[in-house]
Motif scaffolding. Structure first.
Motif, mmCIF file in Angstrom:
data_model
loop_
_atom_site.group_PDB
_atom_site.id
_atom_site.type_symbol
_atom_site.label_atom_id
_atom_site.label_comp_id
_atom_site.label_asym_id
_atom_site.label_seq_id
_atom_site.Cartn_x
_atom_site.Cartn_y
_atom_site.Cartn_z
ATOM 1 N N UNK A 222 0.821 -1.212 0.000
ATOM 2 C CA UNK A 222 0.000 0.000 0.000
ATOM 3 C C UNK A 222 0.852 1.258 0.000
ATOM 4 N N UNK A 223 2.168 1.085 0.126
ATOM 5 C CA UNK A 223 3.059 2.242 0.195
ATOM 6 C C UNK A 223 3.773 2.511 -1.128
ATOM 7 N N UNK A 224 3.432 1.770 -2.163
ATOM 8 C CA UNK A 224 3.987 1.982 -3.503
ATOM 9 C C UNK A 224 2.877 2.533 -4.384
ATOM 10 N N UNK A 225 3.177 3.598 -5.113
ATOM 11 C CA UNK A 225 2.149 4.251 -5.920
ATOM 12 C C UNK A 225 1.649 3.356 -7.047
ATOM 13 N N UNK A 226 0.452 3.646 -7.518
ATOM 14 C CA UNK A 226 -0.135 2.889 -8.624
ATOM 15 C C UNK A 226 0.748 2.978 -9.860
ATOM 16 N N UNK A 227 1.308 4.171 -10.094
ATOM 17 C CA UNK A 227 2.167 4.371 -11.262
ATOM 18 C C UNK A 227 3.431 3.523 -11.174
ATOM 19 N N UNK A 228 4.023 3.451 -9.973
ATOM 20 C CA UNK A 228 5.230 2.647 -9.798
ATOM 21 C C UNK A 228 4.927 1.159 -9.910
ATOM 22 N N UNK A 229 3.766 0.757 -9.448
ATOM 23 C CA UNK A 229 3.379 -0.651 -9.573
ATOM 24 C C UNK A 229 3.276 -1.052 -11.040
#
Length: 237
Positions: A222-229
């Motif tokens: 939950x601490x990684x952005x959607x864009x980075x995922x």
């Protein structure tokens, strides 16, 4: 029963084992049996119960308790590790006991739980950091994991992050519990030091399975952005 004692004997330790058995929860034991290796003996005593006992023991003669010969039951290992985490001593004694104790770890569960409890690492942070390669270079899978999880818990901070990433990237070991620990550390480090971790992962020559597990961990975080995922998904090997 309160377990604060000035001395420890084999007989007294036997009484403690009887107390552990009386605190066992069969449903919890069955639940644990699905998560930890089946060859490990488990009574089914819950972690908060063991932590409370460790606090009591450490208030007394913690050294005498740590010196008593013990069996390899999952709860015995956890209790010993929790007492070690609470026991106040000088650095030389702490490092001696920790270096010996880590070879008693038998699975990811007692490894990770004990790592989270070794708060004296914070007290001796700089000196202890120089000792961690001893674990990372060990042959035993769980001892290697021990070193990785300690770095994840206590060294993802300024002054250490560059060396932590360098050490993690140097480990060539695709055994499951080592590889998953590396993946977990990458995902945790990404949330704190996104650019440094990104650069390390993009250049990494780690086994494909480790990088793929790191990507999985990051996509679950939950601490990684959607864009980075979405970005790291393109790195899958």
């Amino acid at each position: 029963m309160n377990w604060t004692r000035d001395t420890w004997t084999d007989e007294l330790y036997g009484q403690l084992l009887e107390d552990l058995v009386s605190k066992a929860d069969e449903d919890y034991r069955l639940f644990n049996s699905k998560l930890i290796p089946t060859e490990d003996t488990s009574l089914g005593v819950r972690i908060p119960v063991l932590r409370k006992m460790a606090v009591e023991i450490a208030k007394g003669n913690g050294a005498a308790f740590l010196d008593i010969p013990k069996g390899n039951c999952h709860e015995e290992i956890l209790l010993e590790g929790f007492v070690l985490g609470r026991y106040r001593c000088g650095y030389d004694e702490f490092i001696r006991r920790t270096n010996s104790f880590c070879h008693r770890l038998t699975n990811w569960a007692n490894c990770d739980s004990v790592c989270a409890s070794l708060k004296q690492v914070e007290r001796y942070r700089e000196a202890f950091f120089q000792n961690i390669p001893l674990y990372l270079q060990a042959e035993a899978e769980i001892v290697r994991r021990f070193g990785i999880i300690l770095m994840m818990n206590y060294y993802l901070q300024d002054g250490y992050i560059d060396q932590v990433l360098e050490r993690i990237d140097a480990i060539r070991d695709d055994r499951y519990y080592v590889s998953m620990a590396q993946a977990w550390l990458f995902a945790t480090a990404w949330a704190k030091y996104r650019d440094k971790t990104c650069d390390c992962m993009r250049k990494s020559q780690l086994p494909d399975v480790t990088i793929n597990r790191a990507i999985q961990k990051m996509r679950e975080s939950n601490r990684v952005s959607k864009e980075d995922k979405e970005m790291v998904l393109r790195w899958k090997r």
